[in-house]
Write a protein that holds these residues in place. Structure first.
Motif, PDB file in Angstrom:
ATOM      1  N   MET A   1       5.085  59.093  67.152  1.00 21.97           N
ATOM      2  CA  MET A   1       3.636  59.154  66.978  1.00 21.97           C
ATOM      3  C   MET A   1       3.192  60.614  67.012  1.00 21.97           C
ATOM      4  N   LYS A   3       0.024  63.692  65.420  1.00 17.31           N
ATOM      5  CA  LYS A   3      -1.266  63.965  64.781  1.00 17.31           C
ATOM      6  C   LYS A   3      -1.126  64.073  63.269  1.00 17.31           C
ATOM      7  N   ALA A   6      -0.827  60.703  61.782  1.00 15.23           N
ATOM      8  CA  ALA A   6      -2.075  59.931  61.850  1.00 15.23           C
ATOM      9  C   ALA A   6      -3.121  60.447  60.873  1.00 15.23           C
ATOM     10  N   PHE A  22     -10.534  61.108  64.635  1.00 12.44           N
ATOM     11  CA  PHE A  22      -9.845  60.914  65.910  1.00 12.44           C
ATOM     12  C   PHE A  22     -10.915  60.878  66.988  1.00 12.44           C
ATOM     13  N   ILE A  39      -3.063  57.697  70.075  1.00 13.83           N
ATOM     14  CA  ILE A  39      -4.014  58.282  69.130  1.00 13.83           C
ATOM     15  C   ILE A  39      -4.935  57.180  68.645  1.00 13.83           C
ATOM     16  N   ILE A  41      -8.456  56.065  66.440  1.00 14.55           N
ATOM     17  CA  ILE A  41      -9.231  56.466  65.269  1.00 14.55           C
ATOM     18  C   ILE A  41     -10.467  55.585  65.188  1.00 14.55           C
ATOM     19  N   TYR A  76      -1.310  52.800  65.312  1.00 17.38           N
ATOM     20  CA  TYR A  76      -2.516  53.598  65.545  1.00 17.38           C
ATOM     21  C   TYR A  76      -3.714  52.656  65.529  1.00 17.38           C
ATOM     22  N   ARG A 120      -9.887  65.280  60.348  1.00 21.10           N
ATOM     23  CA  ARG A 120      -8.476  65.638  60.138  1.00 21.10           C
ATOM     24  C   ARG A 120      -8.275  67.131  59.927  1.00 21.10           C
TER      25      ARG A 120
END
Length: 407
Positions: A1, A3, A6, A22, A39, A41, A76, A120
């Motif tokens: 996992m 960033k 994601a 996020f 994480i 979202i 996620y 992002r």
């Protein structure tokens, strides 16, 4: 996992005309340069839209707008912007309503530092000034503090946990509301309370957490638990030097003067596992028998403890004693323990030259509990008192022991 991985989800949502950010703990921890484990979202896309765009998904919480998107083996959580209805159980909302504005979604969250969104590209959406509170080391409830804690009483313990983990202060109005609503924690399942207490005990500054638990009377419905976290802070500050939670519970219980029966009662109240309960109670029993004084180290005769409990337990017990004597570490406890163990010519009952069946056969007696007592006696004599570990010597000593005690 990760960033980068994601960000693909955010990009796909944006390319299909939706907002996506996020949010929550991952943003907080990125800003603090702490490890990120989950994480989350948020988006204005409804759950149906998310499931359509990401066929590989798990509908984990559709009622609350959450879909878990699977990407390269990681999950996620993607949650639709929402506002929440009444909290009927002081833990979860009875209903949620999806909304289109990010700010409305952020305003339902617990603390300002958890109400920061990040796109992002790393740009923040921070209408509640959570970043400023992070920079000032401040835990502040979103909106009206009493209302936040009435919605979810577990937030009281979360605030304490964050203070202990991050060494932050709690904003005065938030702290006052925690005291005012602490009685609501009686509605929260003990398993959830226990998990937060464990995180506080495992934090870098558990004494901060203990002080806040005492100050807010968060555990007042459990007098023994409240007593544990009301011991002197200098004792609580020793918890980070211990290896595991059973040791930490035992240290608090010893500091609070609990006896083994009270210790067992606390373990049952906390719903600890049977294995954890036995470990805690064993530590409390032996530390209570030794009665070590805080920061006044003494010599320990490890022989009876090794015979009774074995080397692994004694190593853990030495760790506990080192915490009790942390400010006066005059003795090399582990070395004295290991030296005693190494000098034992026979290190377990299993190494004896006679086993239980041979004993009762050669002595022409019926098997029973006496056999285990006899093996323990023979082990003690061979380990520390010079009895030769041969069948002949063991049998002769067993005959003498039978004559002495008439097994």
């Amino acid at each position: 996992m990760g960033k980068k991985q994601a960000e693909i989800i955010l990009k796909i949502l944006e390319e299909n005309g939706y907002e996506a950010y996020f949010v929550g703990g991952c943003v907080r921890d990125w800003l603090l340069n702490r490890p990120v484990h989950d994480i989350d979202i948020c988006t204005n896309a409804h759950p149906g839209d998310v499931m359509r765009l990401f066929p590989d998904h798990v509908p984990t919480g559709l009622k609350h707008g959450t879909v878990s998107v699977k990407l390269d083996g990681s999950l996620y959580e993607v949650t639709t912007y929402r506002t929440e209805g009444r909290y009927e159980d002081f833990r979860r909302p009875s209903e949620v309503s999806f909304v289109s504005e990010l700010r409305i979604d952020l305003e339902r969250r617990d603390f300002t530092m958890n109400a920061i969104a990040m796109d992002r590209n790393g740009c923040l959406k921070d209408p509640l000034q959570g970043k400023a509170d992070l920079e000032n080391g401040l835990i502040r409830a979103v909106g009206i503090p009493v209302q936040r804690f009435r919605e979810d009483a577990l937030r009281i313990l979360r605030a304490v946990r964050f203070a202990a983990q991050l060494h932050f202060q709690i904003e005065p109005a938030t702290l006052a509301a925690m005291s005012e609503t602490s009685f609501l924690l009686s509605h929260i399942a003990m398993e959830r309370v226990r998990d937060e207490l464990h995180k506080i005990m495992d934090s870098p500054a558990p004494e901060v957490g203990a002080r806040l638990l005492a100050e807010t009377a968060a555990l007042h419905t459990s007098p023994l638990l409240q007593r544990l976290f009301s011991v002197r802070q200098e004792y609580v500050s020793r918890l980070p030097f211990l290896a595991n939670l059973p040791q930490k519970w035992a240290l608090l219980m010893y500091a609070a003067g609990l006896d083994p029966d009270q210790a067992r009662g606390v373990c049952h109240e906390l719903k600890l596992s049977k294995r954890e309960t036995e470990a805690v109670c064993s530590f409390v029993q032996h530390i209570t028998q030794l009665k070590p004084k805080w920061d006044e180290p003494t010599v320990i005769d490890w022989r009876p403890l090794l015979l009774q409990t074995g080397l692994p337990f004694c190593l853990e017990l030495s760790n506990l004693l080192e915490a009790v004597w942390k400010n006066m570490p005059a003795l090399d406890l582990k070395k004295s323990l290991e030296d005693t163990y190494e000098k034992m010519p026979v290190k377990s009952v299993q190494e004896l030259a006679l086993n239980g069946k041979q004993l009762y056969t050669l002595l022409d007696k019926k098997p029973g509990q006496w056999v285990q007592h006899m093996l323990q006696h023979l082990w003690e004599q061979t380990a520390f008192y010079g009895l030769a570990n041969t069948p002949e010597a063991l049998l002769e000593e067993a005959k003498k022991e039978v004559a002495r005690h008439e097994y």
